[in-house]
Design a protein around this motif. Structure first.
Motif, short mmCIF file in Angstrom:
data_model
loop_
_atom_site.label_atom_id
_atom_site.label_comp_id
_atom_site.label_asym_id
_atom_site.label_seq_id
_atom_site.Cartn_x
_atom_site.Cartn_y
_atom_site.Cartn_z
N LEU A 210 -34.95 19.85 -92.36
CA LEU A 210 -33.73 19.92 -91.55
C LEU A 210 -34.05 19.85 -90.06
CD1 LEU A 210 -31.94 22.72 -93.60
CD2 LEU A 210 -31.10 20.38 -93.33
N CYS B 152 -34.93 16.17 -89.14
CA CYS B 152 -34.04 15.09 -89.58
C CYS B 152 -33.33 14.38 -88.44
CB CYS B 152 -33.00 15.62 -90.58
SG CYS B 152 -31.70 16.64 -89.83
N LYS C 102 -30.61 15.28 -86.97
CA LYS C 102 -29.17 15.53 -86.95
C LYS C 102 -28.88 16.81 -86.17
CE LYS C 102 -25.26 16.50 -90.08
NZ LYS C 102 -24.30 15.67 -89.34
N PHE D 79 -26.75 19.99 -85.90
CA PHE D 79 -25.89 20.82 -86.72
C PHE D 79 -25.11 21.80 -85.84
CE2 PHE D 79 -29.42 19.73 -89.62
CZ PHE D 79 -28.70 19.19 -90.68
N GLU E 97 -23.39 23.41 -94.06
CA GLU E 97 -23.69 22.07 -93.53
C GLU E 97 -25.14 21.68 -93.79
OE1 GLU E 97 -23.49 21.76 -89.28
OE2 GLU E 97 -24.03 23.87 -88.98
N HIS E 98 -26.05 22.67 -93.75
CA HIS E 98 -27.45 22.39 -94.04
C HIS E 98 -27.63 22.06 -95.53
CE1 HIS E 98 -27.96 25.63 -90.70
NE2 HIS E 98 -27.71 24.44 -90.17
N TYR F 250 -26.30 18.64 -96.34
CA TYR F 250 -27.19 17.58 -95.85
C TYR F 250 -28.33 17.34 -96.84
CZ TYR F 250 -30.50 14.94 -93.02
OH TYR F 250 -31.37 13.96 -92.58
N VAL G 222 -27.40 13.81 -98.28
CA VAL G 222 -28.02 12.83 -97.39
C VAL G 222 -29.51 12.64 -97.68
CG1 VAL G 222 -28.48 12.20 -94.97
CG2 VAL G 222 -26.34 13.38 -95.58
N HIS G 223 -30.25 13.75 -97.67
CA HIS G 223 -31.70 13.61 -97.79
C HIS G 223 -32.15 13.31 -99.22
CE1 HIS G 223 -35.87 14.12 -96.45
NE2 HIS G 223 -36.07 14.69 -97.63
#
Length: 466
Positions: free
Chosen positions: A320, A323, A325, A327, A340-341, A344, A348-349
């Motif tokens: 995280l 990445c 991104k 947050f 949200e983590h 993701y 996403v990952h």
């Protein structure tokens, strides 16, 4: 006389009939009525399924003039013939011989044939199960509860009823509802001025339970594999779409089980429940996928068909942080992962469900087993796309000396947990378990975004109506 001889047939059963029937009794609530020159079409629903059954009421019926004033929400009993329907989109309809009005509904009936917001429907929680959406939600809730019992019974687990009134705070968070019979206008006091709970009903401080886990551990140390399924309570002043103050939890506990076995069971459990709902609630899921979440069916298939990825908390935090991104809640080691983590990681990952394990001991409760690194505990969370955490569990600390050290670190008095410590004194064994929030799972399989909409009568801060 005929009414007494006939047994009422659920509309779901009537719609699945393999042949016409000369006499059938249908009872339900009017959804719509429209009149033709010589007859009326009445759509009836009894909650047994999403679809209604069309009733043909001819003008020759002796109370036809009354039937022409039937409005949405009225209840009726119909005796007639089940015949092939002449209309499109329905296989059967009933030609009525008699229509008996059981209860009328006037123009103030709030569930008229139009769209209603979820917020409005929460204000009429006593009537919202009659709507299509909420009828589907609560049928799925019923089936999901059945599937939970079925899963554990098939695996030889023993169902244990743990107490709702308790003297211990399992999670150590202090967010408990107090249970008392003391006169709040004349509270007994000790010499130091504190309230004397020794004079209370149970002669001590008691609360509504936040978890049945500790008691389930006691039974697991005798019956090997047990599970609880009951209401839990959190006095958390949180007005979010994911929190309620009264909710149901499923908590299995397994003796002779480690973290690996715990993760295996949790992942298998989640997949089993989704498969069962897809098989037995297909019609309801179609409504959710059409009107609530168009990606629902794809997401459920996604979880069932893909293996779960497993990653340690340390690895998850590193992923995280690297990445790129931004947050809303910054990621750093030693803090809980936010929704949200978690999303993701799954969406996403890894692009699959994820089980995160071995969390820092500082952010987890006292009962989780300490790893050899003296930094992490054998905790695990199962994360799924669209919602994040859906299961939380751990291997429990079975070593008496280490458990006492953990309790001291969490500022807990061992005197309050003597019976729990006895489990480590007398024939201790490695054991593990987890908790699944029933409503959280229900939100996942329906796509419904607010927990208030999957609970019949939600209890949230400032709201204990109905």
């Amino acid at each position: 006389m005929v009414l007494r001889m006939l047994k009422s047939t659920p509309i779901k059963t009537a719609l699945q009939s393999s042949a016409p029937q000369d006499a059938i009794l249908i009872q339900g609530w009017v959804r719509t009525r429209r009149d033709s020159k010589t007859f009326s079409f009445i759509e009836l629903n009894d909650g047994s399924c999403l679809r209604g059954l069309q009733i043909i009421a001819n003008s020759t019926l002796p109370n036809y003039s009354e039937l022409q004033h039937l409005t949405t929400g009225a209840s009726v009993s119909v005796i007639g013939k089940l015949v092939p329907s002449q209309g499109q989109g329905q296989r059967w309809e009933v030609i009525a011989d008699t229509v008996t009005i059981l209860g009328g509904a006037d123009a103030t009936y709030p569930l008229q044939k139009k769209g209603h917001t979820a917020e409005f429907l929460r204000e009429i929680a006593h009537l919202r199960p009659r709507s299509n959406l909420f009828g589907c939600i609560f049928r799925v809730r019923s089936r999901l509860a059945f599937a939970i019992h079925q899963f554990f019974q098939e695996k030889g687990f023993v169902y244990v009823h743990t107490p709702i009134i308790t003297g211990s705070d399992c999670e150590g968070a202090g967010e408990l509802f107090r249970v008392t019979t003391l006169d709040l206008k004349n509270l007994p006091k000790r010499e130091d001025g504190a309230i004397d709970y020794a004079q209370d009903f149970f002669a001590r401080s008691t609360y509504l339970t936040v978890s049945g886990q500790l008691e389930a551990e006691a039974f697991a140390c005798a019956l090997a594999k047990v599970y609880t399924f009951g209401p839990t309570f959190r006095a958390e002043n949180s007005n979010t779409s994911r929190h309620a103050n009264e909710f149901w939890m499923i908590e299995p506990e397994m003796a002779f089980c480690d973290l690996q076995g715990d993760m295996d069971m949790a992942e298998e459990f989640v997949k089993y429940l989704i498969r069962d709902i897809r098989e037995h609630c297909a019609e309801d899921l179609e409504l959710f996928s059409k009107f609530v979440d168009k990606t629902l069916l794809e997401r459920l298939a996604f979880v069932v068909e893909r293996p779960f990825q497993r990653v340690s908390y340390t690895e998850a935090v590193e992923l995280l942080m690297k990445c790129g991104k931004t947050f809303e809640y910054p990621v750093e080691y030693g803090t809980n992962l936010q929704s949200e983590h978690e999303r993701y990681l799954t969406e996403v990952h890894f692009k699959c469900p994820v089980t995160v394990y071995n969390y820092p001991k500082e952010i987890k409760p006292f009962y989780m087993r300490l790893n050899d690194d003296d930094r992490t505990v054998t905790a695990m969370d199962v994360l799924v796309p669209g919602i994040g955490e859906i299961v939380g569990g751990s291997q429990r600390e079975e070593r008496l000396d280490v458990l006492l050290q953990s309790m001291a670190r969490h500022h807990l008095d061992p005197k309050d947990y003597q019976w729990y410590l006895d489990l480590r004194r007398y024939g201790t064994v490695p054991h593990a378990g987890f908790g699944l929030g029933f409503e959280r799972m229900l939100m996942f399989v329906t796509g419904v975004a607010n927990i208030r909409d999957v609970i019949p009568f939600a209890r949230t801060p400032g709201n204990a109506a109905f």
